[in-house]
Scaffold this active site. Structure first.
Site, PDB file in Angstrom:
ATOM      1  N   ALA A 149     125.228 -13.551 136.240  1.00  0.00           N
ATOM      2  CA  ALA A 149     124.715 -12.247 136.554  1.00  0.00           C
ATOM      3  C   ALA A 149     123.299 -12.232 137.173  1.00  0.00           C
ATOM      4  CB  ALA A 149     124.826 -11.263 135.373  1.00  0.00           C
ATOM      5  N   SER A 150     122.386 -13.175 136.357  1.00  0.00           N
ATOM      6  CA  SER A 150     120.963 -13.124 136.739  1.00  0.00           C
ATOM      7  C   SER A 150     120.880 -13.763 138.337  1.00  0.00           C
ATOM      8  CB  SER A 150     120.090 -13.515 135.864  1.00  0.00           C
ATOM      9  OG  SER A 150     120.475 -15.042 135.726  1.00  0.00           O
ATOM     10  N   LYS A 151     121.601 -14.615 138.200  1.00  0.00           N
ATOM     11  CA  LYS A 151     121.371 -15.676 139.678  1.00  0.00           C
ATOM     12  C   LYS A 151     122.013 -14.742 140.972  1.00  0.00           C
ATOM     13  CE  LYS A 151     118.909 -19.129 138.361  1.00  0.00           C
ATOM     14  NZ  LYS A 151     117.469 -19.232 138.761  1.00  0.00           N
ATOM     15  N   ILE A 168     122.390 -30.093 140.026  1.00  0.00           N
ATOM     16  CA  ILE A 168     121.195 -30.833 140.276  1.00  0.00           C
ATOM     17  C   ILE A 168     120.840 -31.725 139.326  1.00  0.00           C
ATOM     18  CG2 ILE A 168     118.843 -30.951 141.093  1.00  0.00           C
ATOM     19  CD1 ILE A 168     120.997 -29.673 142.984  1.00  0.00           C
ATOM     20  N   VAL A 225     106.586 -15.098 132.787  1.00  0.00           N
ATOM     21  CA  VAL A 225     107.126 -14.115 133.757  1.00  0.00           C
ATOM     22  C   VAL A 225     107.867 -12.800 133.228  1.00  0.00           C
ATOM     23  CG1 VAL A 225     107.369 -15.874 135.744  1.00  0.00           C
ATOM     24  CG2 VAL A 225     109.414 -15.606 134.556  1.00  0.00           C
ATOM     25  N   TYR A 228     123.474 -16.037 132.968  1.00  0.00           N
ATOM     26  CA  TYR A 228     122.981 -16.868 133.898  1.00  0.00           C
ATOM     27  C   TYR A 228     123.515 -16.454 135.239  1.00  0.00           C
ATOM     28  CZ  TYR A 228     121.212 -21.132 136.237  1.00  0.00           C
ATOM     29  OH  TYR A 228     121.006 -21.907 137.210  1.00  0.00           O
ATOM     30  N   SER A 246     121.330 -19.902 142.698  1.00  0.00           N
ATOM     31  CA  SER A 246     122.360 -20.971 142.064  1.00  0.00           C
ATOM     32  C   SER A 246     123.681 -20.647 142.656  1.00  0.00           C
ATOM     33  CB  SER A 246     122.472 -20.987 140.673  1.00  0.00           C
ATOM     34  OG  SER A 246     123.376 -21.766 140.000  1.00  0.00           O
TER      35      SER A 246
END
Ligand SMILES: NC(=O)c1ccc[n+]([C@@H]2O[C@H](COP(=O)([O-])OP(=O)(O)OC[C@H]3O[C@@H](n4cnc5c(N)ncnc54)[C@H](O)[C@@H]3O)[C@@H](O)[C@H]2O)c1
Length: 252
Positions: free
Chosen positions: A158-160, A189, A63, A156, A143
């Site tokens: 910032a991306s979410k 999880i 991706v 992570y 998330s």
């Protein structure tokens, strides 16, 4: 059978959560194409889900590559008998751990490239098909880290957070084409991967102590929300996010 005869693509579909989403989509009657960068994991997921019928296929994708995404979406329209993509679940993701100032620019770029840019480009190509075919549903994996910060996960987080606002903007722009877009924000999880990493018991106990429902989440807890948001039961829901965290972030 809440997804009867719907065609669904799941990125990261060979991962811990993605493979359970695939299982649930199959159980609800969908035709499922799992796409993932890990061919071995694709093969073992196909094996595990064998017996659910001939409506499950797997393809390798990266991706972070626009060409790979374009190629995969094109192949998907051949794999699905009526050429339609009804559901896209963007689940592929990575989350390398590093704190400032050690966080490397290349790790930042890679995280944003998989989690945010990948979600954008995959959606972009799938949306073309959905517009042609009169609508569809996109469910993006964010998330609780997209809502609140956690140390060591700046890229992570910032991306979410980006995934949430990307989803809301897409929801606004695509509503006129009958395309709904939402995101899912899981907390901690428990996955096979974490179990095999052998997380220390005191660390897990510490996490659980912050969760009002008193346990970690499971891939199934998350997969059931991916089913709901992909189904007509959520027909009036778009541009929002559902938190799946046992109540962890609803408190001070
Ligand atoms: N496990 C958790 O506690 C948790 C919590 C909140 C959100 N999430 C999110 O859920 C998603 C799945 O997480 P998981 O725990 O199942 O992890 P996982 O590592 O088991 O699954 C991620 C999948 O994404 C695939 N992937 C990674 N980079 C890719 C790329 N460039 N192209 C295509 N596929 C790629 C991997 O091969 C893997 O199969 C991720 O987006 C993660 O951020 C997980």
């Amino acid at each position: 059978m809440r997804l009867s005869n719907k065609n669904a693509i799941i990125t990261g579909g060979a991962g811990s959560i993605g493979s359970v989403v695939a299982k649930r989509y199959l159980e609800e009657g969908a035709n499922v194409l799992i796409v993932d960068r890990d061919q071995k994991a694709i093969d073992s997921t196909l094996n595990e889900l064998d017996g659910q019928g001939d409506n499950l296929t797997g393809l390798k994708i990266d991706v972070t590559s626009e060409e790979s995404i374009r190629d995969t979406v094109q192949k998907a329209t051949k794999i699905f008998k009526n050429g339609k993509i009804d559901i896209l679940a963007n689940i592929a993701g990575i989350g390398p751990f590093a704190k400032f100032p050690e966080l490397k620019v290349e790790d930042w770029d890679k995280t944003l490239s998989v989690n945010l840019r990948g979600t954008f480009i995959t959606s972009k190509y799938v949306v073309e098909n959905m517009i042609e075919n009169g609508g569809g549903v996109i469910v993006n994996m964010s998330s609780t880290n997209g809502l609140l910060a956690e140390e060591g996960l700046a890229a992570y987080n910032a991306s979410k957070a980006g995934v949430i606002l990307l989803s809301k903007t897409m929801a606004l722009e695509l509503a006129k084409y009958k395309i709904r877009v939402n995101s899912v924000c899981p907390g901690f999880i428990r996955t096979k991967l974490q179990d095999s990493a052998g997380l220390p018991k005191d660390m897990i106990d510490n996490y659980i102590s912050k969760i009002p429902l008193g346990r970690l989440g499971t891939p199934l807890d998350v997969a059931n929300v991916f089913v709901y948001l992909a189904s007509d039961e959520s027909a009036f829901i778009t541009g929002t996010e559902i938190v799946v965290d046992g109540g962890q972030i609803c408190q001070e």
